[in-house]
Motif scaffolding. Structure first.
Motif, PDB file in Angstrom:
ATOM      1  N   LEU A  78       0.829  -1.205   0.000  1.00 34.65           N
ATOM      2  CA  LEU A  78       0.000   0.000   0.000  1.00 34.65           C
ATOM      3  C   LEU A  78       0.863   1.254   0.000  1.00 34.65           C
ATOM      4  N   TYR A  79       1.957   1.243   0.771  1.00 32.53           N
ATOM      5  CA  TYR A  79       2.894   2.376   0.754  1.00 32.53           C
ATOM      6  C   TYR A  79       3.485   2.558  -0.647  1.00 32.53           C
ATOM      7  N   ILE A  80       3.837   1.465  -1.290  1.00 30.78           N
ATOM      8  CA  ILE A  80       4.387   1.547  -2.646  1.00 30.78           C
ATOM      9  C   ILE A  80       3.375   2.186  -3.592  1.00 30.78           C
ATOM     10  N   TYR A  81       2.118   1.804  -3.453  1.00 35.64           N
ATOM     11  CA  TYR A  81       1.079   2.388  -4.300  1.00 35.64           C
ATOM     12  C   TYR A  81       0.953   3.891  -4.060  1.00 35.64           C
ATOM     13  N   ILE A  82       0.894   4.300  -2.795  1.00 36.59           N
ATOM     14  CA  ILE A  82       0.730   5.720  -2.467  1.00 36.59           C
ATOM     15  C   ILE A  82       1.922   6.536  -2.938  1.00 36.59           C
ATOM     16  N   LEU A  83       3.115   5.966  -2.824  1.00 37.68           N
ATOM     17  CA  LEU A  83       4.327   6.693  -3.203  1.00 37.68           C
ATOM     18  C   LEU A  83       4.490   6.829  -4.712  1.00 37.68           C
ATOM     19  N   TYR A  84       4.167   5.788  -5.447  1.00 37.55           N
ATOM     20  CA  TYR A  84       4.487   5.767  -6.876  1.00 37.55           C
ATOM     21  C   TYR A  84       3.302   6.055  -7.797  1.00 37.55           C
ATOM     22  N   SER A  85       2.080   5.889  -7.315  1.00 34.08           N
ATOM     23  CA  SER A  85       0.919   6.023  -8.206  1.00 34.08           C
ATOM     24  C   SER A  85       0.725   7.419  -8.804  1.00 34.08           C
ATOM     25  N   PRO A  86       1.095   8.519  -8.101  1.00 32.92           N
ATOM     26  CA  PRO A  86       0.857   9.832  -8.722  1.00 32.92           C
ATOM     27  C   PRO A  86       1.535  10.018 -10.075  1.00 32.92           C
ATOM     28  N   ASP A  87       2.651   9.332 -10.313  1.00 35.24           N
ATOM     29  CA  ASP A  87       3.363   9.468 -11.582  1.00 35.24           C
ATOM     30  C   ASP A  87       3.185   8.256 -12.494  1.00 35.24           C
ATOM     31  N   TRP A  88       2.262   7.370 -12.134  1.00 35.69           N
ATOM     32  CA  TRP A  88       2.052   6.151 -12.919  1.00 35.69           C
ATOM     33  C   TRP A  88       0.972   6.426 -13.956  1.00 35.69           C
ATOM     34  N   HIS A  89       1.299   6.286 -15.235  1.00 33.43           N
ATOM     35  CA  HIS A  89       0.392   6.715 -16.298  1.00 33.43           C
ATOM     36  C   HIS A  89      -0.745   5.726 -16.562  1.00 33.43           C
ATOM     37  N   TYR A  90      -0.549   4.472 -16.199  1.00 31.91           N
ATOM     38  CA  TYR A  90      -1.584   3.459 -16.443  1.00 31.91           C
ATOM     39  C   TYR A  90      -2.275   3.175 -15.109  1.00 31.91           C
ATOM     40  N   ARG A  91      -3.363   3.859 -14.832  1.00 31.85           N
ATOM     41  CA  ARG A  91      -3.939   3.941 -13.501  1.00 31.85           C
ATOM     42  C   ARG A  91      -4.361   2.600 -12.925  1.00 31.85           C
ATOM     43  N   SER A  92      -4.873   1.689 -13.753  1.00 30.19           N
ATOM     44  CA  SER A  92      -5.412   0.435 -13.219  1.00 30.19           C
ATOM     45  C   SER A  92      -4.365  -0.652 -13.062  1.00 30.19           C
ATOM     46  N   THR A  93      -3.236  -0.519 -13.734  1.00 32.96           N
ATOM     47  CA  THR A  93      -2.258  -1.614 -13.723  1.00 32.96           C
ATOM     48  C   THR A  93      -1.572  -1.768 -12.369  1.00 32.96           C
ATOM     49  N   MET A  94      -1.194  -0.666 -11.739  1.00 36.92           N
ATOM     50  CA  MET A  94      -0.476  -0.772 -10.465  1.00 36.92           C
ATOM     51  C   MET A  94      -1.329  -1.386  -9.366  1.00 36.92           C
TER      52      MET A  94
END
Length: 254
Positions: free
Chosen positions: A99-115
């Motif tokens: 969950l921490y990895i998601y919160i940290l990296y998701s803002p710059d992740w272009h494919y929203r559903s994959t992560m």
């Protein structure tokens, strides 16, 4: 001496910590390691209330809830020292790091559903594997690697944050993490020597308390950074003059 009977039966967990079993209660194997999880749960509750009050994104409510679940799981594990309850402690540890990895990296992740899809499947697969295999050292290595994945991103957030109060949260996060790790290592590596002392400093219990504050500081810092990204004008305030939280002002359109 261990002078009380064991309500839970023989120890089946892969670890016992540097605390005599069933000294204070026949229902609690490791008394101090059990009650030391209470600060983690209470701090996570404060964070959850703040997240809901200011209507932060649901990811932060889930994060605080995961901290509470982890604290409760750890309490049950140390109270029983049973293999099943150990799983109830270790599996949420991995889920929390995902969950921490998601919160940290998701803002710059272009494919929203994959992560989130990948992290969910990874967490589910780990839970199944962990229920069948006693990883022991492998679990520690795996968990450590997940923690290391978070560090570069936390550092990036730190250097891009100019607010002094927010930077102080990040520094408190590092200080509690380092101190907690020292306590954990001392409890593991020097238990034979500590057992000969008249006073046990309860290094693992201190680890629990410090990591409760560590998670709270990390969560608050991440909430500040996310509020900055969203343009919510975040300010670090203090509850009861002690516990930092993030006050925000959302634009009316939001």
């Amino acid at each position: 001496m261990e002078n009380l009977s064991s309500f839970w039966g023989p120890v089946t967990s892969t670890h016992e910590w540097c605390e005599l079993n069933y000294v204070h209660s026949s229902y609690i194997a490791e008394f101090f390691n059990t009650i030391s999880n209470v600060p983690c749960i209470l701090l996570a509750l404060i964070g959850l209330v703040n997240s809901l009050k200011y209507r932060f994104e649901k990811r932060f409510s889930v994060l605080h809830l995961s901290n509470m679940i982890l604290g409760i799981g750890s309490m049950i594990y140390h109270a029983t020292l049973q293999r099943l309850q150990q799983q109830g402690d270790e599996t949420p540890m991995v889920w929390e790091m995902l969950l921490y990895i998601y919160i940290l990296y998701s803002p710059d992740w272009h494919y929203r559903s994959t992560m989130p899809t990948f992290l969910f499947l990874y967490g589910a697969a780990f839970a199944v594997a962990h229920s069948q295999v006693r990883f022991n050292l492998g679990f520690k290595v795996h968990y450590g690697l997940l923690c290391l994945l978070c560090i570069p991103r936390m550092y990036k957030y730190y250097i891009h944050t100019e607010d002094r109060a927010a930077k102080r949260l990040a520094k408190l996060y590092v200080a509690t993490l380092v101190t907690a790790t020292i306590c954990w290592l001392a409890d593991r590596l020097f238990c034979k020597d500590i057992s000969l002392w008249h006073f046990n400093p309860q290094g693992h219990a201190l680890w629990h308390v410090l990591m409760g504050f560590n998670s709270y500081f990390a969560n608050t810092f991440l909430m500040f950074c996310r509020a900055q990204q969203r343009g919510w004008n975040p300010k670090v305030k203090h509850f009861l003059g002690m516990f930092p939280y993030v006050n925000i002002q959302k634009p009316k359109a939001q």
